[in-house]
Write a protein that holds these residues in place. Structure first.
Motif, PDB file in Angstrom:
ATOM      1  N   ALA A  52      55.542   1.526 -27.490  1.00 13.28           N
ATOM      2  CA  ALA A  52      55.186   2.170 -28.759  1.00 13.28           C
ATOM      3  C   ALA A  52      53.689   2.461 -28.828  1.00 13.28           C
ATOM      4  CB  ALA A  52      55.609   1.279 -29.927  1.00 13.28           C
ATOM      5  N   GLU A  53      52.872   1.557 -28.299  1.00 18.57           N
ATOM      6  CA  GLU A  53      51.424   1.766 -28.294  1.00 18.57           C
ATOM      7  C   GLU A  53      51.053   2.950 -27.404  1.00 18.57           C
ATOM      8  OE1 GLU A  53      47.361   1.349 -28.929  1.00 18.57           O
ATOM      9  OE2 GLU A  53      49.116   0.653 -30.057  1.00 18.57           O
ATOM     10  N   LEU A  54      51.693   3.046 -26.233  1.00 18.32           N
ATOM     11  CA  LEU A  54      51.412   4.188 -25.348  1.00 18.32           C
ATOM     12  C   LEU A  54      51.789   5.499 -26.016  1.00 18.32           C
ATOM     13  CD1 LEU A  54      52.594   2.868 -21.853  1.00 18.32           C
ATOM     14  CD2 LEU A  54      50.252   3.231 -22.640  1.00 18.32           C
ATOM     15  N   ALA A  55      52.953   5.500 -26.682  1.00 16.77           N
ATOM     16  CA  ALA A  55      53.382   6.716 -27.373  1.00 16.77           C
ATOM     17  C   ALA A  55      52.404   7.084 -28.485  1.00 16.77           C
ATOM     18  CB  ALA A  55      54.781   6.527 -27.938  1.00 16.77           C
ATOM     19  N   GLY A  56      51.931   6.071 -29.213  1.00 16.15           N
ATOM     20  CA  GLY A  56      50.981   6.331 -30.286  1.00 16.15           C
ATOM     21  C   GLY A  56      49.663   6.871 -29.759  1.00 16.15           C
ATOM     22  N   GLN A  57      49.152   6.286 -28.661  1.00 19.40           N
ATOM     23  CA  GLN A  57      47.908   6.777 -28.054  1.00 19.40           C
ATOM     24  C   GLN A  57      48.095   8.199 -27.522  1.00 19.40           C
ATOM     25  OE1 GLN A  57      44.898   5.216 -27.901  1.00 19.40           O
ATOM     26  NE2 GLN A  57      45.700   3.454 -29.029  1.00 19.40           N
ATOM     27  N   GLY A  58      49.277   8.444 -26.954  1.00 18.90           N
ATOM     28  CA  GLY A  58      49.544   9.768 -26.419  1.00 18.90           C
ATOM     29  C   GLY A  58      49.602  10.841 -27.488  1.00 18.90           C
ATOM     30  N   GLU A  59      50.158  10.503 -28.639  1.00 14.97           N
ATOM     31  CA  GLU A  59      50.249  11.480 -29.730  1.00 14.97           C
ATOM     32  C   GLU A  59      48.867  11.908 -30.210  1.00 14.97           C
ATOM     33  OE1 GLU A  59      52.656  13.127 -30.879  1.00 14.97           O
ATOM     34  OE2 GLU A  59      54.408  12.094 -30.041  1.00 14.97           O
ATOM     35  N   SER A  61      46.448  12.313 -28.136  1.00 15.63           N
ATOM     36  CA  SER A  61      45.855  12.932 -26.931  1.00 15.63           C
ATOM     37  C   SER A  61      44.832  12.031 -26.249  1.00 15.63           C
ATOM     38  CB  SER A  61      45.205  14.276 -27.292  1.00 15.63           C
ATOM     39  OG  SER A  61      46.144  15.154 -27.867  1.00 15.63           O
ATOM     40  N   MET A  62      45.043  10.745 -26.344  1.00 18.44           N
ATOM     41  CA  MET A  62      44.128   9.805 -25.699  1.00 18.44           C
ATOM     42  C   MET A  62      44.607   9.424 -24.307  1.00 18.44           C
ATOM     43  SD  MET A  62      43.273   7.335 -28.979  1.00 18.44           S
ATOM     44  CE  MET A  62      42.009   6.440 -28.089  1.00 18.44           C
ATOM     45  N   LEU A  63      45.808   9.883 -23.927  1.00 20.75           N
ATOM     46  CA  LEU A  63      46.370   9.637 -22.600  1.00 20.75           C
ATOM     47  C   LEU A  63      46.969  10.942 -22.092  1.00 20.75           C
ATOM     48  CD1 LEU A  63      48.225   6.227 -23.222  1.00 20.75           C
ATOM     49  CD2 LEU A  63      46.112   6.550 -21.922  1.00 20.75           C
ATOM     50  N   PRO A  64      47.037  11.106 -20.779  1.00 25.01           N
ATOM     51  CA  PRO A  64      47.673  12.315 -20.232  1.00 25.01           C
ATOM     52  C   PRO A  64      49.137  12.394 -20.661  1.00 25.01           C
ATOM     53  CG  PRO A  64      46.417  11.167 -18.532  1.00 25.01           C
ATOM     54  CD  PRO A  64      46.456  10.252 -19.719  1.00 25.01           C
ATOM     55  N   LEU A  65      49.580  13.585 -21.009  1.00 25.08           N
ATOM     56  CA  LEU A  65      50.939  13.774 -21.511  1.00 25.08           C
ATOM     57  C   LEU A  65      51.969  13.277 -20.515  1.00 25.08           C
ATOM     58  CD1 LEU A  65      52.996  14.889 -23.528  1.00 25.08           C
ATOM     59  CD2 LEU A  65      52.718  17.141 -22.453  1.00 25.08           C
ATOM     60  N   TRP A  66      51.825  13.627 -19.228  1.00 30.06           N
ATOM     61  CA  TRP A  66      52.824  13.242 -18.237  1.00 30.06           C
ATOM     62  C   TRP A  66      52.914  11.722 -18.099  1.00 30.06           C
ATOM     63  CZ3 TRP A  66      51.354  10.153 -14.248  1.00 30.06           C
ATOM     64  CH2 TRP A  66      49.981  10.073 -13.966  1.00 30.06           C
ATOM     65  N   PHE A  67      51.784  11.039 -18.289  1.00 31.63           N
ATOM     66  CA  PHE A  67      51.757   9.594 -18.113  1.00 31.63           C
ATOM     67  C   PHE A  67      52.444   8.878 -19.279  1.00 31.63           C
ATOM     68  CE2 PHE A  67      49.662   5.526 -19.071  1.00 31.63           C
ATOM     69  CZ  PHE A  67      50.022   4.811 -17.936  1.00 31.63           C
ATOM     70  N   TRP A  68      51.995   9.139 -20.493  1.00 30.02           N
ATOM     71  CA  TRP A  68      52.533   8.372 -21.614  1.00 30.02           C
ATOM     72  C   TRP A  68      53.972   8.747 -21.942  1.00 30.02           C
ATOM     73  CZ3 TRP A  68      54.470  10.329 -26.091  1.00 30.02           C
ATOM     74  CH2 TRP A  68      54.087  11.626 -26.485  1.00 30.02           C
ATOM     75  N   SER A  69      54.361   9.983 -21.728  1.00 28.76           N
ATOM     76  CA  SER A  69      55.736  10.388 -22.055  1.00 28.76           C
ATOM     77  C   SER A  69      56.749   9.711 -21.129  1.00 28.76           C
ATOM     78  CB  SER A  69      55.872  11.908 -21.991  1.00 28.76           C
ATOM     79  OG  SER A  69      55.548  12.383 -20.688  1.00 28.76           O
ATOM     80  N   HIS A  70      56.455   9.713 -19.834  1.00 32.07           N
ATOM     81  CA  HIS A  70      57.367   9.058 -18.876  1.00 32.07           C
ATOM     82  C   HIS A  70      57.316   7.529 -19.026  1.00 32.07           C
ATOM     83  CE1 HIS A  70      58.636  12.548 -16.514  1.00 32.07           C
ATOM     84  NE2 HIS A  70      57.390  13.022 -16.622  1.00 32.07           N
ATOM     85  N   THR A  71      56.106   6.999 -19.166  1.00 33.42           N
ATOM     86  CA  THR A  71      55.960   5.539 -19.190  1.00 33.42           C
ATOM     87  C   THR A  71      56.525   4.930 -20.467  1.00 33.42           C
ATOM     88  OG1 THR A  71      53.930   5.768 -17.889  1.00 33.42           O
ATOM     89  CG2 THR A  71      54.341   3.634 -18.920  1.00 33.42           C
TER      90      THR A  71
END
Length: 380
Positions: A52-59, A61-71
């Protein structure tokens, strides 16, 4: 105007609840008398929180889209699969092999890398919700199916919370499939999940405490040497007045002091254990067997006519005589004397009939031991 739910705030509370739940369950696992399944459940909570934290950071744009979406999808799928495995182990069933655990999250990962579907928010959310709904439903079933073998108060509540969580995911999946999902809907769903996950952690802790209480009660009511009930247990199980058509027997091992003196107390303990096993195998499920102390045992036979009770008592006497034990190459003779009181008339407490059985036991000893003496008269 209706109340608006702030999705980022709800997600923050959701992640906090997951971490708190993980710490709570891990703490319980360190002190539980039966910790199976607790650590996988704690790990599942942590995986879901990290996802959930990765998804929140990704939303943001603090993480690469391909990384947080798959992970985030991988961690979410693994978390809920582990949730099911933990609930299965918690309920007392065999552990799920690691190869089975990684099957679903591994499948989503491979499919995602090939098709890149996790880059689409709705498709990724659909895969996550589907995995969660199925895993939580399976977890609820694992908990519910053992309600008869382990009827603890927290079990149905835990199953209900798991099923409510699964239902929430299934409902949200329907909205995703029909393209009617909204941020407010997701916020409301995560609010419900926060409550359910907190409740699950609470019920897991409660279930562990109830198991500890049952274990302590069983220890207090069980003879530690032979594994049969003790005096305290059998006295609590006997009806205040023994009904007509039942029987109670006092059993006393013959020459037990001589066995201890000649062969040693360790050999005497072996005799007691073997005697308890021999008696237990001759009794029905409804019969009560207890060690009253020393070399004395008590048997209560409900729903047994005088002739049936006498036949059972004779079998018990014969089963003990068939015990074969030796110490330093010398056979240990094991026999038992039995005083049987058959309840053929109404009236009198169990103590009265027990005294009658004790008197019959004395007569069996006086008559030469290794025999059954029956009485139909209670002690007034």
């Amino acid at each position: 105007m209706g109340m608006q739910l702030d999705l980022p705030t709800i997600l923050l509370l959701y992640k906090t609840a997951l971490v708190a739940g993980a710490l709570s369950i891990f703490h319980v696992s360190r002190h539980s008398c039966r910790p199976q399944g607790l650590k996988p459940l704690a790990a599942a909570y942590l995986l879901l929180a990290v996802g959930a934290e990765l998804a929140g950071q990704g939303e943001y744009s603090m993480l690469p889209l391909w990384f947080w979406s798959h992970t985030s999808l991988l961690l979410g799928a693994l978390g809920y699969t582990l949730f099911w495995a933990g609930a299965r182990a918690l309920s007392g069933r065999r552990r799920v092999p690691p190869a089975v655990l990684i099957l679903v999250p591994g499948g989503w990962l491979v499919l995602g890398l090939v098709t890149q579907f996790p880059l689409d928010n709705l498709l990724r959310a659909g895969a996550f919700h589907l995995t969660a709904a199925v895993s939580l439903t399976a977890a609820a079933w694992e908990v519910w199916r053992d309600r008869r073998t382990e009827p603890l108060p927290s079990r149905p509540l835990l199953a209900g919370l798991l099923l409510a969580s699964a239902g929430t995911f299934a409902l949200q999946l329907l909205y995703i499939a029909t393209h009617t999902a909204s941020p407010q809907g997701f916020a409301l769903a995560f609010s419900v999940q926060m409550f359910c996950h907190f409740g699950v952690a609470l019920m897991v802790s409660s279930l562990s405490n109830e198991r500890a209480e049952v274990r302590l009660e069983k220890v207090a009511q069980t003879d530690t040497l032979t594994g049969v009930g003790n005096r305290r247990w059998v006295m609590s199980m006997l009806p205040a007045r023994l009904p007509v058509g039942s029987a109670i027997a006092q059993l006393d091992l013959d020459h037990f002091k001589h066995i201890n003196d000649r062969f040693g107390h360790a050999a005497g303990d072996r005799v007691l254990v073997a005697t308890a096993d021999a008696l237990r195998h001759q009794l029905r499920d409804s019969d009560l067997l207890a060690r009253m102390g020393g070399e004395e045992f008590l048997v209560y036979l409900p729903d047994a006519s005088a002739s049936a009770a006498s036949a059972i008592a004779q079998r018990l006497c014969g089963a003990v005589q068939q015990i074969r034990l030796s110490e330093l190459g010398e056979d240990i003779p094991v026999t038992v004397s039995i005083g049987l009181a058959c309840v053929t008339s109404a009236g009198g407490t169990w103590a009265d009939w027990l005294a009658a059985a004790d008197r019959a036991l004395y007569d069996a000893k006086r008559a030469g031991r290794n025999r059954v003496v029956t009485t139909h008269e209670r002690t007034a």
